[in-house]
Design a protein around this motif. Structure first.
Motif, PDB file in Angstrom:
ATOM      1  N   GLN A   1      45.926 -13.769  15.664  1.00 47.64           N
ATOM      2  CA  GLN A   1      46.147 -14.839  16.647  1.00 47.64           C
ATOM      3  C   GLN A   1      46.961 -14.320  17.827  1.00 47.64           C
ATOM      4  OE1 GLN A   1      47.512 -18.635  15.161  1.00 47.64           O
ATOM      5  NE2 GLN A   1      48.551 -19.081  17.082  1.00 47.64           N
ATOM      6  N   HIS A   2      48.021 -13.561  17.545  1.00 43.78           N
ATOM      7  CA  HIS A   2      48.849 -13.030  18.634  1.00 43.78           C
ATOM      8  C   HIS A   2      48.058 -12.071  19.521  1.00 43.78           C
ATOM      9  CE1 HIS A   2      52.781 -13.995  16.298  1.00 43.78           C
ATOM     10  NE2 HIS A   2      52.342 -15.027  16.981  1.00 43.78           N
ATOM     11  N   LEU A   3      47.229 -11.224  18.917  1.00 39.95           N
ATOM     12  CA  LEU A   3      46.394 -10.314  19.712  1.00 39.95           C
ATOM     13  C   LEU A   3      45.415 -11.097  20.578  1.00 39.95           C
ATOM     14  CD1 LEU A   3      45.617  -7.488  17.114  1.00 39.95           C
ATOM     15  CD2 LEU A   3      46.973  -7.274  19.202  1.00 39.95           C
TER      16      LEU A   3
ATOM     17  N   TYR B   1      45.557 -14.187  27.582  1.00 38.88           N
ATOM     18  CA  TYR B   1      46.558 -14.252  28.646  1.00 38.88           C
ATOM     19  C   TYR B   1      46.287 -13.169  29.687  1.00 38.88           C
ATOM     20  CZ  TYR B   1      51.016 -13.833  31.077  1.00 38.88           C
ATOM     21  OH  TYR B   1      51.983 -13.745  32.054  1.00 38.88           O
ATOM     22  N   ASN B   2      46.016 -11.944  29.220  1.00 41.17           N
ATOM     23  CA  ASN B   2      45.733 -10.842  30.145  1.00 41.17           C
ATOM     24  C   ASN B   2      44.472 -11.103  30.961  1.00 41.17           C
ATOM     25  OD1 ASN B   2      48.017  -9.430  29.371  1.00 41.17           O
ATOM     26  ND2 ASN B   2      46.925  -8.214  27.841  1.00 41.17           N
ATOM     27  N   GLN B   3      43.449 -11.678  30.335  1.00 45.34           N
ATOM     28  CA  GLN B   3      42.230 -12.017  31.064  1.00 45.34           C
ATOM     29  C   GLN B   3      42.515 -13.050  32.149  1.00 45.34           C
ATOM     30  OE1 GLN B   3      38.859 -13.165  28.582  1.00 45.34           O
ATOM     31  NE2 GLN B   3      39.394 -11.591  27.086  1.00 45.34           N
TER      32      GLN B   3
ATOM     33  N   MET C   1      37.657 -20.417  32.848  1.00 42.41           N
ATOM     34  CA  MET C   1      38.500 -19.535  32.043  1.00 42.41           C
ATOM     35  C   MET C   1      39.319 -20.358  31.052  1.00 42.41           C
ATOM     36  SD  MET C   1      39.748 -16.643  31.040  1.00 42.41           S
ATOM     37  CE  MET C   1      39.230 -15.394  32.184  1.00 42.41           C
ATOM     38  N   ASP C   2      39.887 -21.463  31.503  1.00 47.32           N
ATOM     39  CA  ASP C   2      40.676 -22.316  30.614  1.00 47.32           C
ATOM     40  C   ASP C   2      39.818 -22.888  29.489  1.00 47.32           C
ATOM     41  OD1 ASP C   2      42.913 -21.756  32.132  1.00 47.32           O
ATOM     42  OD2 ASP C   2      42.886 -23.661  33.214  1.00 47.32           O
TER      43      ASP C   2
ATOM     44  N   LEU D   1      38.168 -22.806  23.782  1.00 46.64           N
ATOM     45  CA  LEU D   1      37.112 -22.580  22.791  1.00 46.64           C
ATOM     46  C   LEU D   1      37.448 -21.418  21.862  1.00 46.64           C
ATOM     47  CD1 LEU D   1      33.889 -23.159  24.941  1.00 46.64           C
ATOM     48  CD2 LEU D   1      34.797 -24.616  23.117  1.00 46.64           C
ATOM     49  N   GLU D   2      37.974 -20.331  22.411  1.00 50.47           N
ATOM     50  CA  GLU D   2      38.342 -19.183  21.571  1.00 50.47           C
ATOM     51  C   GLU D   2      39.479 -19.526  20.619  1.00 50.47           C
ATOM     52  OE1 GLU D   2      38.532 -15.056  22.596  1.00 50.47           O
ATOM     53  OE2 GLU D   2      37.332 -15.404  24.403  1.00 50.47           O
ATOM     54  N   MET D   3      40.470 -20.267  21.095  1.00 49.12           N
ATOM     55  CA  MET D   3      41.579 -20.643  20.218  1.00 49.12           C
ATOM     56  C   MET D   3      41.114 -21.647  19.163  1.00 49.12           C
ATOM     57  SD  MET D   3      43.867 -18.594  21.073  1.00 49.12           S
ATOM     58  CE  MET D   3      45.021 -19.159  19.844  1.00 49.12           C
TER      59      MET D   3
END
Length: 192
Positions: free
Chosen positions: A66-68, A74-76, A132-133, A138-140
């Motif tokens: 999850q952290h990765l 965040y970097n994206q 992006m948001d 969706l990814e989370m």
């Protein structure tokens, strides 16, 4: 089974869950709605799956993933923000050059065109940020499903696929409890 090390562990978990232990902080089950949703059986089942430490390792692995994922997303988003900032700066530079080269009688038309370009860029930026948001959400959400699925397969009570906010809160509280119990075990030197 490591009976000497963990013979009282289920009862320790139950005792810890019933009072405001310094190790569990605010997880006083009798004072929050979380307790109302956890039966003695659920707590006993949780204690049993925690005995060999495998669930701790699974939870830690899920936390690391999850952290990765969060860091990557965040970097994206930061990269996109940097690209947008560069586009805006380039447009401002282009507009300044055009204004300096513009004849007075064409100034009103130029400013109107530049206003249109600025608005179009702002609309593009808003749309790309919104996309992006949505991608991040969706990814989370998918990470939550993956975590629920993994913990359910590992036999951790209280974990199953759900999108119900109350059930998700209960699962987050269970994870917090597992992490605090893991810390307690590490601090007391009982983890192998």
């Amino acid at each position: 089974m490591k009976s000497s090390r963990f013979s009282n562990f289920p009862f320790s978990l139950l005792d810890s869950s019933q009072c405001c232990s310094p190790h569990l902080g605010s997880l006083n089950f009798y004072q929050c709605s979380f307790q109302q949703r956890l039966s003695y059986t659920t707590l006993s089942d949780l204690a049993l799956v925690l005995i060999d430490g495998t669930v701790y390792e699974i939870v830690q692995g899920l936390l690391d993933i999850q952290h990765l994922t969060e860091r990557n997303l965040y970097n994206q988003r930061q990269k996109l923000h940097g690209e947008h900032r560069a586009l805006k700066q380039e447009l401002v530079r282009k507009h300044k050059e055009a204004l300096q080269a513009c004849k007075t009688h064409n100034l009103a038309v130029l400013r109107m065109n530049q206003q249109g370009e600025t608005e179009a860029l702002e609309q593009r930026v808003r749309e790309e940020q919104r996309m992006m948001d949505e991608k991040i959400v969706l990814e989370m959400d998918q990470k939550v499903v993956d975590q629920q699925n993994t913990l359910e397969k590992a036999g951790v009570p209280g974990f199953y696929l759900t999108t119900n906010p109350q059930e998700l809160t209960m699962q987050m509280n269970l994870l917090e409890l597992i992490l605090k119990l893991q810390q307690k075990e590490v601090q007391s030197g009982n983890m192998s």
